[in-house]
Design an enzyme around this catalytic site. Structure first.
Site, PDB file in Angstrom:
ATOM      1  N   HIS A 299       0.853  -1.195   0.000  1.00 17.12           N
ATOM      2  CA  HIS A 299       0.000   0.000   0.000  1.00 17.12           C
ATOM      3  C   HIS A 299       0.884   1.239   0.000  1.00 17.12           C
ATOM      4  CE1 HIS A 299      -3.382  -2.646   1.717  1.00 17.12           C
ATOM      5  NE2 HIS A 299      -3.564  -2.457   0.422  1.00 17.12           N
ATOM      6  N   ALA A 300       0.648   2.088  -1.002  1.00 17.37           N
ATOM      7  CA  ALA A 300       1.570   3.182  -1.282  1.00 17.37           C
ATOM      8  C   ALA A 300       1.795   4.130  -0.108  1.00 17.37           C
ATOM      9  CB  ALA A 300       1.040   3.961  -2.479  1.00 17.37           C
ATOM     10  N   ARG A 301       0.721   4.462   0.589  1.00 10.34           N
ATOM     11  CA  ARG A 301       0.821   5.526   1.587  1.00 10.34           C
ATOM     12  C   ARG A 301       1.418   5.064   2.911  1.00 10.34           C
ATOM     13  NH1 ARG A 301      -5.672   5.932   2.250  1.00 10.34           N
ATOM     14  NH2 ARG A 301      -6.037   3.856   3.103  1.00 10.34           N
ATOM     15  N   GLU A 302       1.662   3.762   3.067  1.00  9.09           N
ATOM     16  CA  GLU A 302       2.124   3.239   4.350  1.00  9.09           C
ATOM     17  C   GLU A 302       3.648   3.326   4.427  1.00  9.09           C
ATOM     18  OE1 GLU A 302       0.091  -0.573   4.417  1.00  9.09           O
ATOM     19  OE2 GLU A 302      -1.856   0.429   4.232  1.00  9.09           O
ATOM     20  N   ARG A 354      -3.339   4.796  -2.081  1.00 13.62           N
ATOM     21  CA  ARG A 354      -3.164   3.453  -1.517  1.00 13.62           C
ATOM     22  C   ARG A 354      -2.815   2.396  -2.571  1.00 13.62           C
ATOM     23  NH1 ARG A 354      -5.664  -0.166   2.517  1.00 13.62           N
ATOM     24  NH2 ARG A 354      -6.632  -1.940   1.511  1.00 13.62           N
ATOM     25  N   ASN A 371      -3.460  -5.632  -2.517  1.00  9.13           N
ATOM     26  CA  ASN A 371      -3.782  -6.592  -1.461  1.00  9.13           C
ATOM     27  C   ASN A 371      -5.215  -7.128  -1.565  1.00  9.13           C
ATOM     28  OD1 ASN A 371      -2.313  -7.946   0.507  1.00  9.13           O
ATOM     29  ND2 ASN A 371      -3.313  -6.821   2.182  1.00  9.13           N
ATOM     30  N   ARG A 372      -5.813  -6.938  -2.712  1.00  7.51           N
ATOM     31  CA  ARG A 372      -7.093  -7.593  -3.038  1.00  7.51           C
ATOM     32  C   ARG A 372      -6.953  -8.343  -4.368  1.00  7.51           C
ATOM     33  NH1 ARG A 372      -7.234  -5.815   1.210  1.00  7.51           N
ATOM     34  NH2 ARG A 372      -8.796  -4.566   2.309  1.00  7.51           N
ATOM     35  N   HIS A 424       2.684  -3.699   6.728  1.00  8.17           N
ATOM     36  CA  HIS A 424       1.720  -2.646   6.405  1.00  8.17           C
ATOM     37  C   HIS A 424       1.677  -1.654   7.567  1.00  8.17           C
ATOM     38  CE1 HIS A 424      -0.709  -4.545   3.004  1.00  8.17           C
ATOM     39  NE2 HIS A 424       0.087  -5.558   3.366  1.00  8.17           N
ATOM     40  N   SER A 425       0.824  -0.655   7.433  1.00  6.95           N
ATOM     41  CA  SER A 425       0.491   0.167   8.583  1.00  6.95           C
ATOM     42  C   SER A 425      -0.951   0.634   8.413  1.00  6.95           C
ATOM     43  CB  SER A 425       1.438   1.361   8.700  1.00  6.95           C
ATOM     44  OG  SER A 425       1.145   2.370   7.743  1.00  6.95           O
ATOM     45  N   TYR A 426      -1.672   0.955   9.479  1.00  5.52           N
ATOM     46  CA  TYR A 426      -1.160   1.031  10.832  1.00  5.52           C
ATOM     47  C   TYR A 426      -2.101   0.298  11.788  1.00  5.52           C
ATOM     48  CZ  TYR A 426      -4.749   4.701  11.217  1.00  5.52           C
ATOM     49  OH  TYR A 426      -5.947   5.394  11.204  1.00  5.52           O
ATOM     50  N   GLU A 498       0.878  -5.075  10.855  1.00  7.52           N
ATOM     51  CA  GLU A 498       0.465  -3.664  10.771  1.00  7.52           C
ATOM     52  C   GLU A 498       1.307  -2.906  11.786  1.00  7.52           C
ATOM     53  OE1 GLU A 498      -1.751  -2.401   8.687  1.00  7.52           O
ATOM     54  OE2 GLU A 498      -2.993  -4.100   8.059  1.00  7.52           O
TER      55      GLU A 498
END
Ligand code: 0X9
Ligand code: ZN
Length: 535
Positions: A299-302, A354, A371-372, A424-426, A498
């Site tokens: 996920h890009a923003r993590e 994301r 992630n889907r 991942h986060s968070y 996470e």
């Protein structure tokens, strides 16, 4: 004279071209194992349809609705398209400051005097950089006035209201489990959403009251000392900043050059926009080694995820000889940025992006949630068929070059993968399969034991509390995750981790948190290594 320079330049280029692969060449016995005729360690031992495989794990979830319906409330809107914010869904990335300054630099005036030239170039570049920075800021999605609220969902009616607001595109969900939700309130909606909450007497905490302010403060530039240190070290990674992809890849290449006997780097494929998917392997070459695959940045923003994975790499690479046997006797494979296009996009255009960046058919929206998109129970609960959703599953399983490359690599490598960890986060969770529904695999007790030992080590090291459980039970059902697919391949210790925090900063975690988060996570990873070696 010119001939001599020409010769030097020719030699430099040919050395660079021919020496690079050689530097990456591992001694015999230490090469990356290809699949060939080697028996795979993970012949599927898990029947995917067998009923005894499913146990009702979390029948006591305190959702208002059944979990299956609940996920449609929680997640299809997990940051659905940010409307009213101009560039949120732009399909072509904006021209970045780098691209801009490069174009103009190509036309630098021809100044004869070298000192003058240098000074003028520097000043010119400074001006350009300043102007480009302003332009870059203007090009980015602006989150001024957007807020993040923590809302307890224990009280009945809360989820219904959240669902309503979400359908009207006023809010999106950042994170949550069965007892709370972190709600992202869009700037233009703060007033209306506040009124709706007040009317229904629902309490909430404003955790972030101006998201753009947090974004502006998150990743300040390095000071001069750090920049000089970077030059001396031979790579730019600092763990005092969130770095661009170029720095991360430069760091991996630097390690492969510096430690060619144990480290090598390979691109396992390309992203949609043509960026490399670089995997770094650390191995002492013992044939009996088990292998562990670790990825980040699906996920890009993590941003904390690639930062943490590169921190692990640095620790193992720089101290390999002094590392404990449990670390030295594992073949480590790291893919720190699974989604490089999305990652770059969060730096240049939209901090909260994301998905990946492949435009959907018809181009109405960009991006698939990687992630889907994995091929285990693909298309089930908690995954959307709407290309504009932040949890868009893609048109078919493995429709995306990034998820396909990752899966192909794991399938086609003869390494004895015994663990798959995806960062991942968070929220601070250690999650094991299954993610697609509220069921657990037959070995869930041992996964739970390992997860809890990891969480204990994390707590002891840095004090953070991680919750352990199955991802569908602890969070929500979501099908098509990389973790489920890896477990489906028979990889024993499969976890989604996470990372921090628990919502104070959410995805916009200040850089001062990088080392503490990564350090305690490393303690958890060391525990995992012990179990891997014992298995
Ligand atoms: O929803 C996700 O993809 C993950 N959480 S995140 O906030 N980082 O987006 C959790 C994935 C857990 N695994 C599966 N559901 N398979
Ligand atoms: Zn994630």
């Amino acid at each position: 004279m010119e001939l001599r320079y020409g010769l030097v330049a020719f030699l430099a280029v040919t050395t660079a071209v021919f020496a690079t692969p050689l530097l990456n060449e591992l001694p015999p016995g230490k090469e990356w194992p290809e699949r060939l005729s080697v028996k795979q360690p993970y012949e599927p031992e898990i029947p995917t349809e067998s009923p005894e495989y499913y146990s009702t794990f979390s029948s006591d979830l305190s959702f208002d609705e059944k979990p299956s319906e609940n996920i449609n409330e929680i997640l299809p809107a997990l940051n659905e398209k940010v409307e009213n914010i101009e560039v949120a869904d732009r399909i072509t990335p904006p021209v970045t400051n780098v691209e801009k300054s490069e174009t103009i630099n190509g036309n630098l005036p021809n100044v004869n005097d070298k000192a003058d030239q240098k000074r003028e170039t520097n000043e010119f570049q400074k001006d350009l950089l300043g102007a480009a920075k302003d332009a870059e800021k203007e090009n980015k999605v602006n989150y001024s006035g957007a807020q993040v609220w923590k809302v307890s969902t224990e009280k009945s009616g809360v989820r219904t209201l959240l669902g309503r607001l979400r359908r009207r595109n006023l809010i999106a969900t950042w994170s949550g489990n069965h007892s709370y939700v972190d709600v992202f309130v869009k700037p233009h909606a703060v007033e209306n959403v506040t009124r709706a909450f007040k009317r229904e007497n629902i309490e909430y905490d404003i955790v972030i009251d101006d998201l753009q302010k947090r974004i502006d403060e998150e990743n300040p530039p390095l000071d001069q000392n750090e920049i000089e240190l970077q030059d001396r070290r031979g790579h730019r990674m600092t763990w005092k900043q969130y770095h661009r992809l170029e720095d991360i890849h430069g760091f991996l290449d630097y390690l492969a050059k510096t430690y060619p006997a144990i480290i090598s780097v390979r691109s396992i494929g390309k992203s949609f926009e043509g960026r490399d998917l670089k995997v770094l392997r650390i191995s002492n070459g013992q044939p009996s080694n088990k292998a562990v695959f670790i990825d980040g940045g699906i996920h890009a923003r993590e941003w904390i995820s690639p930062a943490t994975v590169t921190y692990f790499i640095n620790q193992f690479a720089e101290n390999f000889d002094d590392e404990e046997d449990d670390i030295r006797n594992i073949d480590w494979y790291f893919l720190p940025v699974v989604n490089p296009d999305g990652y770059e996009y969060t730096h240049t255009a939209d901090r909260l992006w994301r998905k990946n960046r492949k435009p959907a058919v018809g181009r109405q929206c960009a991006g698939t949630d990687l992630n889907r998109n994995f091929g285990y129970r693909w298309g089930g609960k908690g995954a959307s068929a709407n290309p504009c959703s932040d949890i868009f599953r893609g048109n078919r399983m493995f429709s995306e070059p990034e998820s396909k490359a990752l899966a192909d690599f794991i399938k086609n490598t003869a390494a004895n993968f015994t663990a798959y960890l995806t960062y991942h986060s968070y929220g601070q969770y250690i999650l094991y399969p299954w993610g697609y529904d509220n069921v657990v695999p037959p070995d869930h007790q041992s996964l739970d034991e390992v997860g809890k030992s990891m969480a204990d080590a994390i707590k002891e090291t840095g004090g953070s509390k991680y919750t352990v459980g199955s991802s569908s039970g602890v969070l929500y059902p979501a099908a098509g995750g990389s973790d489920d697919w890896a477990k489906g391949q028979g990889i024993k210790y499969t976890f989604t981790i996470e990372l921090g925090d628990t919502g104070q900063y959410g995805f916009i975690l200040p850089t001062s948190h990088i080392v503490p988060v990564a350090k305690e996570s490393l303690a958890g990873l060391r525990v995992l290594a012990r179990y891997v070696n014992k298995y």
